[in-house]
Structures are given as structure tokens and as C-alpha cells.
Design a protein around this motif. Structure first.
Motif, PDB file in Angstrom:
ATOM      1  N   LEU A  72     -41.045 119.656 -16.099  1.00  0.00           N
ATOM      2  CA  LEU A  72     -40.094 119.716 -14.988  1.00  0.00           C
ATOM      3  C   LEU A  72     -40.525 120.771 -13.975  1.00  0.00           C
ATOM      4  O   LEU A  72     -40.512 120.528 -12.763  1.00  0.00           O
ATOM      5  N   VAL A  73     -40.932 121.952 -14.488  1.00  0.00           N
ATOM      6  CA  VAL A  73     -41.287 123.045 -13.585  1.00  0.00           C
ATOM      7  C   VAL A  73     -42.517 122.672 -12.762  1.00  0.00           C
ATOM      8  O   VAL A  73     -42.557 122.895 -11.549  1.00  0.00           O
TER       9      VAL A  73
ATOM     10  N   ILE B 246     -41.651 120.946  -4.340  1.00  0.00           N
ATOM     11  CA  ILE B 246     -41.304 121.946  -3.325  1.00  0.00           C
ATOM     12  C   ILE B 246     -42.462 122.129  -2.352  1.00  0.00           C
ATOM     13  O   ILE B 246     -42.274 122.167  -1.138  1.00  0.00           O
ATOM     14  N   TYR B 247     -43.692 122.226  -2.881  1.00  0.00           N
ATOM     15  CA  TYR B 247     -44.843 122.424  -2.003  1.00  0.00           C
ATOM     16  C   TYR B 247     -45.014 121.241  -1.058  1.00  0.00           C
ATOM     17  O   TYR B 247     -45.216 121.420   0.151  1.00  0.00           O
TER      18      TYR B 247
ATOM     19  N   ASN C 115     -48.245 128.271 -21.449  1.00  0.00           N
ATOM     20  CA  ASN C 115     -47.061 127.928 -22.233  1.00  0.00           C
ATOM     21  C   ASN C 115     -47.394 127.006 -23.383  1.00  0.00           C
ATOM     22  O   ASN C 115     -46.994 127.240 -24.514  1.00  0.00           O
TER      23      ASN C 115
ATOM     24  N   ILE D 147     -34.275 118.099  -3.899  1.00  0.00           N
ATOM     25  CA  ILE D 147     -35.222 119.188  -3.668  1.00  0.00           C
ATOM     26  C   ILE D 147     -36.062 118.948  -2.424  1.00  0.00           C
ATOM     27  O   ILE D 147     -36.252 119.847  -1.613  1.00  0.00           O
TER      28      ILE D 147
ATOM     29  N   LEU E 286     -41.509 120.106 -10.275  1.00  0.00           N
ATOM     30  CA  LEU E 286     -40.569 120.724  -9.328  1.00  0.00           C
ATOM     31  C   LEU E 286     -41.335 121.534  -8.281  1.00  0.00           C
ATOM     32  O   LEU E 286     -41.085 121.421  -7.074  1.00  0.00           O
ATOM     33  N   LEU E 287     -42.291 122.339  -8.751  1.00  0.00           N
ATOM     34  CA  LEU E 287     -43.068 123.145  -7.808  1.00  0.00           C
ATOM     35  C   LEU E 287     -43.908 122.245  -6.909  1.00  0.00           C
ATOM     36  O   LEU E 287     -44.016 122.485  -5.702  1.00  0.00           O
TER      37      LEU E 287
ATOM     38  N   SER F  38     -51.659 129.675 -10.291  1.00  0.00           N
ATOM     39  CA  SER F  38     -50.485 129.990 -11.105  1.00  0.00           C
ATOM     40  C   SER F  38     -49.923 128.730 -11.755  1.00  0.00           C
ATOM     41  O   SER F  38     -49.426 128.779 -12.877  1.00  0.00           O
TER      42      SER F  38
ATOM     43  N   LEU G 200     -52.204 128.247 -14.844  1.00  0.00           N
ATOM     44  CA  LEU G 200     -52.012 129.199 -15.932  1.00  0.00           C
ATOM     45  C   LEU G 200     -50.641 129.034 -16.573  1.00  0.00           C
ATOM     46  O   LEU G 200     -50.502 129.226 -17.785  1.00  0.00           O
ATOM     47  N   ARG G 201     -49.628 128.686 -15.780  1.00  0.00           N
ATOM     48  CA  ARG G 201     -48.292 128.551 -16.348  1.00  0.00           C
ATOM     49  C   ARG G 201     -48.255 127.423 -17.378  1.00  0.00           C
ATOM     50  O   ARG G 201     -47.817 127.613 -18.509  1.00  0.00           O
TER      51      ARG G 201
ATOM     52  N   TYR H 106     -50.831 125.784 -18.836  1.00  0.00           N
ATOM     53  CA  TYR H 106     -51.774 125.988 -19.938  1.00  0.00           C
ATOM     54  C   TYR H 106     -51.266 127.072 -20.880  1.00  0.00           C
ATOM     55  O   TYR H 106     -51.232 126.877 -22.103  1.00  0.00           O
TER      56      TYR H 106
ATOM     57  N   PHE I 119     -32.903 113.465  -8.615  1.00  0.00           N
ATOM     58  CA  PHE I 119     -33.250 114.872  -8.831  1.00  0.00           C
ATOM     59  C   PHE I 119     -34.184 115.388  -7.742  1.00  0.00           C
ATOM     60  O   PHE I 119     -33.953 116.432  -7.129  1.00  0.00           O
TER      61      PHE I 119
END
Lengths: 222, 74
Positions: A202-203, A210-211, A166, A61, A206-207, A158, A161-162, A164, A57
Motif C-alpha cells: 500500500l505504501v 502521490i508522485y 521491511n 489521493i 500510495l507514494l 528511499s 530501501l523501504r 527491501y 482509494f
């Protein structure tokens, strides 16, 4: 014992995340104790299958090179956040002393996001052999420098906050449903939170992938 | 004063839910169309879609982060 820890400022989330760390370490050590090229133990087999799936996976990426070098960082983030999210589904989580989903307190995601921030910079510096990496802030145009700089610092915010928001929001919804009708009504929301915990883990990873992949590739093209 | 704060919290979370919901609906419908047309790239589309949804989700979370302190002030 737990009251004593609370009195010196150790919260439930910290206790739970430490216990989760120890459990994951124990599983990894037991699973990797006698590694065979054709696994005969079921645990080694299961772990290998999972890790391989994750590797495929992240390879899509980050690219082959970056994934081979930095896969452990992002995979660890994924597994750790996944187990931390699911720990909120345990019975009495949040009410039992010493048990609370670590991701539902803002400090835990913030710590992970800071790790990702510094990992990105360090990977970039390492791949470009020195502070030449920061030249990418002035590309493609030098006058975009303030925007590029702000972008770098908004990323951990971000990410924090994303994750936490959620997890905390989902737990708040479950608990307010529980106050309304304790029997049955929270169930669909909790079923949804199984999916959500996975997607958020996953998000986040994933981020991070990507970074980190981007930092490794930027370094190549400077 | 309490009423104003309550309305402010409701507006903060309400508006910040509507817009990303529309956006997420558009993104998901297009992604599903793409997957139905070309099932062989479904995995790739799914990853990209989740990423896009996560960015939109963040906007809702910003609203939530603003709304929670407001509700706590009541």
C-alpha cells in the motif's frame, strides 16, 4: 533445469517474480474473457469489486483526472507487490530452489522504483506538453534548484530501501526465530508479516500515486 | 576489531529504532485521538497516518541497511 537458470545468472527472485507475473496475467485474462455488464461469473465479480475499491482509494489521493488516466500504473504496482510479498509466506520459500520472495532481494524493488521515477517524469512531460515540466524544479525559488533535484533522485532510493528493508528484515527475523524454536515461535511474526506485506504494498503504491498525481497537477499550474 | 564492529552494528540499529519508534507512537496516538473524536473521517486519517508512519519507518530501514553489512563483516 533450475540449476541451469542459476548458472546463467537468473536468481530465485527473478524466477518467482516471472511466475507471479504469468499467474496474474492468467487470472486477468480468464476474468476478463467474457465481460458482461451484469457479471454472472464469480471471478469477474470479485475482480471488479477489488479494482473498484482500489480505484476509490486512489481517486482520493490523486484526484479524479489523474486517477482516471494513471490508475493502471499504480494499481498494477499495488497488486504485483502485494502478491510478491505474500509469496514469501509460501512453505519453503527461500530454501526451495526457484522460490524466494522477490521483494526480499534489493534488485526487485529497485526496478520498480526506477519505473516510478521515469513514470513521474513522463507523466509530467506529457501533461505539460513538453520539457516545460522541468520548470517546476525552479519554483518557488530558483536557488532551491539543487535541493529539488536531489529530492527527485532520493525518491527512488528511499522507495527501494523501504520495501527491501521491511521485507528482508521481516524474513530475517522469521528465519532467526525458526533457528531458535522451530515450532510455534515464528507464527506470530508470520501473522504480523501478512499485515506488513499489505501495508508495504500500500505504501509503495500510495507514494507512487502521490508522485504521479503531483506531477500531473504541477503540469497544470505551470 | 570484531568487538568494535559488533558494538557499531548494535548502536546503528538500536538508535535508529528508538527515535522512529517514539515518533510513530506519537503519530499513531494523535491519529487515534482524531479518529475517536471524528469517526466519519477515520478513513482519511488512516491513509495519512500510514503515509507518515512509512516515512518514519524509512529511517529505521536506513539503520538496518547500515547494520547488515557491519554484521556480515564479523
Amino acid at each position: 533445469m533450475i540449476e541451469k537458470l542459476h548458472s546463467i545468472g537468473i536468481s530465485n527472485a527473478m524466477i518467482t517474480s516471472t511466475v507471479i507475473t504469468l499467474i496474474l496475467c492468467a487470472v486477468a485474462v480468464i476474468g476478463g474473457r467474457r465481460i458482461e455488464s451484469v457479471p454472472s461469473s464469480k471471478l469477474q465479480n470479485a475482480l471488479e469489486a477489488g479494482i473498484e475499491k482500489l480505484y476509490r482509494f486512489f481517486e482520493d489521493i490523486m484526484g479524479e483526472y489523474a486517477c482516471r488516466r494513471y490508475f493502471p500504473v499504480v494499481a498494477t504496482l499495488f497488486i504485483y507487490i502485494l502478491v510478491c510479498n505474500y509469496s514469501g509466506l509460501l512453505p519453503m520459500a527461500g530454501h526451495f530452489p526457484g522460490l524466494a520472495a522477490p521483494t526480499s532481494s534489493i534488485n526487485f524493488p529497485m526496478g520498480l522504483a526506477v519505473v516510478v521515477f521515469f513514470a513521474t517524469q513522463i507523466v509530467g512531460i506529457r501533461e505539460s506538453h513538453g520539457p516545460r515540466f522541468f520548470k517546476h524544479l525552479f519554483q518557488p525559488f530558483a536557488f532551491l534548484f539543487p535541493i529539488m533535484l536531489v529530492e527527485q533522485f532520493v525518491r527512488p532510493l528511499s522507495l527501494t530501501l523501504r520495501l527491501y528493508g521491511n521485507v528482508f528484515g521481516e524474513e530475517a527475523v522469521v528465519s532467526s526465530f525458526f533457528d531458535m524454536v522451530p515450532l510455534g515461535l515464528p507464527l506470530p511474526m508470520q501473522a504480523l508479516s501478512i499485515l506488513m506485506g499489505f501495508v508495504q504494498a500500500l505504501v509503495f503504491s500510495l507514494l507512487a500515486a502521490i508522485y504521479i498525481g503531483e506531477a500531473a497537477h504541477t503540469a497544470e499550474h505551470l | 576489531m570484531t568487538t568494535t564492529i559488533a558494538i557499531a552494528a548494535a548502536i546503528a540499529i538500536g538508535l535508529s529504532t528508538i527515535a522512529p519508534a517514539i515518533g510513530q507512537g506519537l503519530a499513531a496516538s494523535k491519529a487515534l485521538e482524531g479518529m475517536a473524536r471524528q469517526p466519519e473521517v477515520a478513513g482519511e486519517i488512516r491513509t495519512t497516518m500510514i503515509l507518515a508512519l512509512a516515512f518514519m519507518e524509512a529511517l529505521t530501514i536506513y539503520g538496518l541497511v547500515v547494520a547488515i553489512p557491519l554484521v556480515n563483516k564479523l
